[in-house]
Design an enzyme around this catalytic site. Sequence first.
Site, PDB file in Angstrom:
ATOM      1  N   SER A   1     -10.162  -0.195   7.062  1.00  0.00           N
ATOM      2  CA  SER A   1      -9.590  -0.125   5.722  1.00  0.00           C
ATOM      3  C   SER A   1      -8.902  -1.378   5.201  1.00  0.00           C
ATOM      4  O   SER A   1      -8.524  -1.416   4.034  1.00  0.00           O
ATOM      5  CB  SER A   1      -8.587   1.023   5.645  1.00  0.00           C
ATOM      6  OG  SER A   1      -9.272   2.206   5.405  1.00  0.00           O
TER       7      SER A   1
ATOM      8  N   LYS B   1       0.859  -1.203   0.000  1.00  0.00           N
ATOM      9  CA  LYS B   1       0.000   0.000   0.000  1.00  0.00           C
ATOM     10  C   LYS B   1       0.886   1.241   0.000  1.00  0.00           C
ATOM     11  O   LYS B   1       1.882   1.291   0.742  1.00  0.00           O
ATOM     12  CB  LYS B   1      -0.894  -0.033   1.251  1.00  0.00           C
ATOM     13  CG  LYS B   1      -1.902   1.105   1.334  1.00  0.00           C
ATOM     14  CD  LYS B   1      -2.788   0.974   2.567  1.00  0.00           C
ATOM     15  CE  LYS B   1      -3.862   2.041   2.615  1.00  0.00           C
ATOM     16  NZ  LYS B   1      -4.759   1.904   3.786  1.00  0.00           N
TER      17      LYS B   1
ATOM     18  N   SER C   1      -9.819   2.030   2.796  1.00  0.00           N
ATOM     19  CA  SER C   1      -8.927   2.780   1.929  1.00  0.00           C
ATOM     20  C   SER C   1      -7.911   1.905   1.194  1.00  0.00           C
ATOM     21  O   SER C   1      -7.332   2.341   0.209  1.00  0.00           O
ATOM     22  CB  SER C   1      -8.163   3.820   2.743  1.00  0.00           C
ATOM     23  OG  SER C   1      -7.307   3.185   3.701  1.00  0.00           O
TER      24      SER C   1
HETATM   25  N1  GLN Z   1     -13.331   4.367   6.144  1.00  0.00           N
HETATM   26  C1  GLN Z   1     -12.749   4.851   7.358  1.00  0.00           C
HETATM   27  C2  GLN Z   1     -12.384   6.297   7.218  1.00  0.00           C
HETATM   28  O1  GLN Z   1     -12.681   6.844   6.226  1.00  0.00           O
HETATM   29  C3  GLN Z   1     -11.584   4.019   7.743  1.00  0.00           C
HETATM   30  C4  GLN Z   1     -10.369   4.321   6.980  1.00  0.00           C
HETATM   31  C5  GLN Z   1      -9.200   3.499   7.415  1.00  0.00           C
HETATM   32  O2  GLN Z   1      -9.362   2.490   8.109  1.00  0.00           O
HETATM   33  N2  GLN Z   1      -8.016   3.955   7.040  1.00  0.00           N
HETATM   34  O3  GLN Z   1     -11.817   6.893   8.077  1.00  0.00           O
END
Ligand code: GLN
Length: 490
Positions: free
Chosen positions: A183, A80, A159
């Site tokens: 995410s 990532k 994400s």
């Molecule tokens: N979808 C969540 C957010 O927008 C979690 C994102 C994540 O785990 N990095 O914050």
Amino acid sequence: MTDALTSLTIAAARDALAGGKFSAVELTEAHLQAMGGASGLNAFITTTPEAALVGAAEADARRAKGETRGPLDGIPLAIKDLFCTEGVRTSAGSHILDNFVPPYESTVTGKLRAAGAVMLGKTNLDEFAMGSSNTTSWFGPVKNPWGPQDGKDLVPGGSSGGSAAAVAGRLCLGATGTDTGGSIRQPASFCGIVGIKPTYGRCSRWGIVAFASSLDQAGPMTRSVRDAAIMLAAMAGHDPKDSTSAPVAVPDFEAATGRGIRGLKVGIPREYRIDGMAAEIDALWRQGEAWLREGGAEICEVSLPHTRYALATYYIIAPAEASSNLARYDGVRFGLRVPGETLDEMYMNTRGEGFGAEVRRRILIGTYVLSAGYYDAYYLKAQKVRSLIARDFAEAFETVDVILTPTAPSDAFAIGENTDDPVTMYLNDVFTVPTSLAGLPGISVPAGLSARGLPLGLQLVGRPFDEETVLSAAAAMESAAGFDAAPSGC
Ligand code: GLN
């Protein structure tokens, strides 16, 4: 041959490399070819084919001498683009860092390299890991390899959407993700793969671009539970460079996947049966319960009464920490600089142009909840509720060993859907966020298909640093579910 190589699990590839069935270079070449053919998914921001082939050749040379660095030696992985990689651009999916080449390597990727893993490239993500759809990236949206549906491309979740799409699309054997509120787990569910967020402190955060430091955790995304265990063992471990990394030993996670679940106590949290829950999600959840019961586990209901405050709590704490963490992007030390007449104007121009709308929204929310006069009402209150959420889990784990829930409230939605309604988008995290707030390990396992033929995951949550039980229950559920569907063309 090439297709066969890209369809392997890490465990199978490891055994085949050891048996001399093919070389690490052949394995890497097959994946580079697959990546070339699937560039339309936009799963990668940066590819590193030359370095990958060098790394694979080194693994082959070691093997020829009878040496190996363990199960990941010569295994092609995707990383990532939130993990700093020495000499390789690390953008965090943001314009503000799109020219940032770190002079150092994150601890987790350093460990994977030391284990002989081959990095194929850096995967796309929501900007600064903020999002649930991988549509907020400066580098454009990622397409879910399970799409299109009814003529529309689907999101891979977010994400860590690029990592999930790359694993599901057979572009790599495994990938790293990070999970702040879901995410790793939500994109794993949307793409039909396995993703584990370990206990907070299990993997070092050093060298990972920070989003919300008290929540961020690295974890593996793979096509089997065993593979997740193999990767996690290489990524985990105490790191003196991260003061929140826990000084605990790394167990044999792979061995834990074969433990079985006879006598295991599985909790079903009453409060997760939310209003308006889709019937197919509820049905799959009950199916998961039945699988575990048939495998010899004991099922009982548990109560996590503060669950309904979790999303609100998360969306105060995470933006608060993000607003503080992102203050460092000032046009002076890192990445983009947009000149201005004065220093203040330079700051404003750089941050105004460098950050996308979602990141700016989070900075505004975070700055507001931390400001004098609102700190007590929002931030401090949220911290107190966070403790209550953690206490709910601790009490439940006095009677059960793992907790079973759905991973996400729906299957993958279309690119563009939900984007103008942040609150609907934030609801995607309803089942994953409580675990993050409590710092607990959680895994998503592909368990079935929706009526539309798209993957759905189930989540298992465990006690702090008890990834072994989580992995053993996940392995049992994986074999009961027998999920062997793949995106068309894979
Ligand atoms: N979808 C969540 C957010 O927008 C979690 C994102 C994540 O785990 N990095 O914050």
